[in-house]
Each structure stands twice: as C-alpha cells, then as structure tokens.
Design a protein around this motif. Structure first.
Motif, PDB file in Angstrom:
ATOM      1  N   MET A   1       0.854  -1.167   0.000  1.00 58.88           N
ATOM      2  CA  MET A   1       0.000   0.000   0.000  1.00 58.88           C
ATOM      3  C   MET A   1       0.902   1.233   0.000  1.00 58.88           C
ATOM      4  O   MET A   1       1.833   1.309   0.788  1.00 58.88           O
ATOM      5  CB  MET A   1      -0.886  -0.045   1.249  1.00 58.88           C
ATOM      6  N   ASN A   2       0.606   2.187  -0.856  1.00 61.59           N
ATOM      7  CA  ASN A   2       1.495   3.350  -0.867  1.00 61.59           C
ATOM      8  C   ASN A   2       1.082   4.363   0.200  1.00 61.59           C
ATOM      9  O   ASN A   2      -0.022   4.340   0.728  1.00 61.59           O
ATOM     10  CB  ASN A   2       1.602   3.955  -2.271  1.00 61.59           C
ATOM     11  N   ALA A   3       1.994   5.249   0.525  1.00 59.10           N
ATOM     12  CA  ALA A   3       1.812   6.193   1.621  1.00 59.10           C
ATOM     13  C   ALA A   3       0.629   7.131   1.393  1.00 59.10           C
ATOM     14  O   ALA A   3      -0.058   7.512   2.347  1.00 59.10           O
ATOM     15  CB  ALA A   3       3.088   6.989   1.838  1.00 59.10           C
ATOM     16  N   ASP A   4       0.379   7.512   0.144  1.00 63.04           N
ATOM     17  CA  ASP A   4      -0.737   8.417  -0.143  1.00 63.04           C
ATOM     18  C   ASP A   4      -2.080   7.767   0.164  1.00 63.04           C
ATOM     19  O   ASP A   4      -2.979   8.404   0.716  1.00 63.04           O
ATOM     20  CB  ASP A   4      -0.706   8.867  -1.603  1.00 63.04           C
TER      21      ASP A   4
ATOM     22  N   LEU B   1      -2.609   5.256   2.298  1.00 64.80           N
ATOM     23  CA  LEU B   1      -2.698   5.093   3.746  1.00 64.80           C
ATOM     24  C   LEU B   1      -3.026   6.423   4.427  1.00 64.80           C
ATOM     25  O   LEU B   1      -3.880   6.491   5.319  1.00 64.80           O
ATOM     26  CB  LEU B   1      -1.388   4.525   4.291  1.00 64.80           C
ATOM     27  N   SER B   2      -2.392   7.480   3.992  1.00 66.68           N
ATOM     28  CA  SER B   2      -2.656   8.800   4.550  1.00 66.68           C
ATOM     29  C   SER B   2      -4.109   9.211   4.326  1.00 66.68           C
ATOM     30  O   SER B   2      -4.767   9.726   5.232  1.00 66.68           O
ATOM     31  CB  SER B   2      -1.711   9.826   3.924  1.00 66.68           C
ATOM     32  N   ALA B   3      -4.621   8.972   3.143  1.00 68.38           N
ATOM     33  CA  ALA B   3      -6.019   9.300   2.835  1.00 68.38           C
ATOM     34  C   ALA B   3      -6.978   8.490   3.697  1.00 68.38           C
ATOM     35  O   ALA B   3      -7.995   9.007   4.171  1.00 68.38           O
ATOM     36  CB  ALA B   3      -6.304   9.065   1.355  1.00 68.38           C
ATOM     37  N   ALA B   4      -6.662   7.234   3.939  1.00 71.41           N
ATOM     38  CA  ALA B   4      -7.507   6.386   4.780  1.00 71.41           C
ATOM     39  C   ALA B   4      -7.538   6.900   6.212  1.00 71.41           C
ATOM     40  O   ALA B   4      -8.605   6.971   6.838  1.00 71.41           O
ATOM     41  CB  ALA B   4      -7.024   4.943   4.736  1.00 71.41           C
ATOM     42  N   TYR B   5      -6.377   7.269   6.752  1.00 75.59           N
ATOM     43  CA  TYR B   5      -6.334   7.802   8.115  1.00 75.59           C
ATOM     44  C   TYR B   5      -7.060   9.140   8.206  1.00 75.59           C
ATOM     45  O   TYR B   5      -7.733   9.425   9.195  1.00 75.59           O
ATOM     46  CB  TYR B   5      -4.898   7.934   8.623  1.00 75.59           C
ATOM     47  N   GLU B   6      -6.954   9.971   7.197  1.00 75.96           N
ATOM     48  CA  GLU B   6      -7.666  11.252   7.188  1.00 75.96           C
ATOM     49  C   GLU B   6      -9.173  11.040   7.163  1.00 75.96           C
ATOM     50  O   GLU B   6      -9.919  11.722   7.869  1.00 75.96           O
ATOM     51  CB  GLU B   6      -7.220  12.115   6.003  1.00 75.96           C
ATOM     52  N   ALA B   7      -9.647  10.088   6.360  1.00 75.39           N
ATOM     53  CA  ALA B   7     -11.077   9.790   6.302  1.00 75.39           C
ATOM     54  C   ALA B   7     -11.570   9.247   7.639  1.00 75.39           C
ATOM     55  O   ALA B   7     -12.646   9.610   8.126  1.00 75.39           O
ATOM     56  CB  ALA B   7     -11.358   8.796   5.176  1.00 75.39           C
ATOM     57  N   PHE B   8     -10.781   8.370   8.255  1.00 76.50           N
ATOM     58  CA  PHE B   8     -11.120   7.813   9.564  1.00 76.50           C
ATOM     59  C   PHE B   8     -11.190   8.932  10.599  1.00 76.50           C
ATOM     60  O   PHE B   8     -12.143   9.013  11.391  1.00 76.50           O
ATOM     61  CB  PHE B   8     -10.068   6.764   9.941  1.00 76.50           C
ATOM     62  N   ALA B   9     -10.206   9.807  10.600  1.00 77.06           N
ATOM     63  CA  ALA B   9     -10.162  10.913  11.555  1.00 77.06           C
ATOM     64  C   ALA B   9     -11.363  11.844  11.382  1.00 77.06           C
ATOM     65  O   ALA B   9     -11.921  12.329  12.362  1.00 77.06           O
ATOM     66  CB  ALA B   9      -8.860  11.698  11.407  1.00 77.06           C
ATOM     67  N   ALA B  10     -11.788  12.070  10.157  1.00 72.49           N
ATOM     68  CA  ALA B  10     -12.930  12.940   9.902  1.00 72.49           C
ATOM     69  C   ALA B  10     -14.213  12.367  10.507  1.00 72.49           C
ATOM     70  O   ALA B  10     -15.092  13.115  10.941  1.00 72.49           O
ATOM     71  CB  ALA B  10     -13.107  13.142   8.398  1.00 72.49           C
ATOM     72  N   VAL B  11     -14.306  11.051  10.586  1.00 71.65           N
ATOM     73  CA  VAL B  11     -15.478  10.408  11.166  1.00 71.65           C
ATOM     74  C   VAL B  11     -15.438  10.456  12.688  1.00 71.65           C
ATOM     75  O   VAL B  11     -16.450  10.724  13.341  1.00 71.65           O
ATOM     76  CB  VAL B  11     -15.600   8.943  10.679  1.00 71.65           C
ATOM     77  N   VAL B  12     -14.283  10.209  13.285  1.00 72.39           N
ATOM     78  CA  VAL B  12     -14.218  10.100  14.745  1.00 72.39           C
ATOM     79  C   VAL B  12     -13.891  11.404  15.461  1.00 72.39           C
ATOM     80  O   VAL B  12     -14.181  11.546  16.649  1.00 72.39           O
ATOM     81  CB  VAL B  12     -13.223   8.995  15.180  1.00 72.39           C
TER      82      VAL B  12
END
Length: 67
Positions: A1-4, A6-17
C-alpha cells in the motif's frame, strides 16, 4: 500500500471520529467489552488488541478525563 493511500484512509477515519464527544466515545459497540474509544485507538494503531489491554476503559474507571 502506498503512503498516499494510507494517509487518505487515516484522514477519512479521523474525519469520522474527530467530532465524537466524551459521551459518544464511551458508548458500547457490537464488540463485547469494547467502547467506541477502544475501537478507535485500536484501529488507529494506538495499542495492541485484546481484552487484557483495555487501557482507555481502565482510565474511565479511575475517572474519565483525569489522565
């Protein structure tokens, strides 16, 4: 998985929580013995899995927001 990705996934997760308050964070989930905050910390890689590692819940019993 590339860093971009993974970063987008963490940002989406953070936006929810991120908007969750204390009350919502301590609500139970479908996972027996796990509160919302337990799953958030686990999914974010903040602690190992397992019921013996319930760090956030241990804090709650000592008094939420005191540690």
């Amino acid at each position: 998985m590339n860093a971009d990705v993974l970063s987008a996934a963490y940002e989406a997760f953070a936006a929810v929580v991120r908007p969750l308050g204390d009350e919502e964070s301590w609500r139970p989930t479908g996972c027996t013995g796990w509160a919302v905050c337990d799953l958030v910390f686990h999914c974010a890689g903040g602690r190992p899995a397992g019921p013996g590692r319930r760090i956030p819940s241990a804090r709650r019993t000592a008094g939420a927001g005191t540690g």
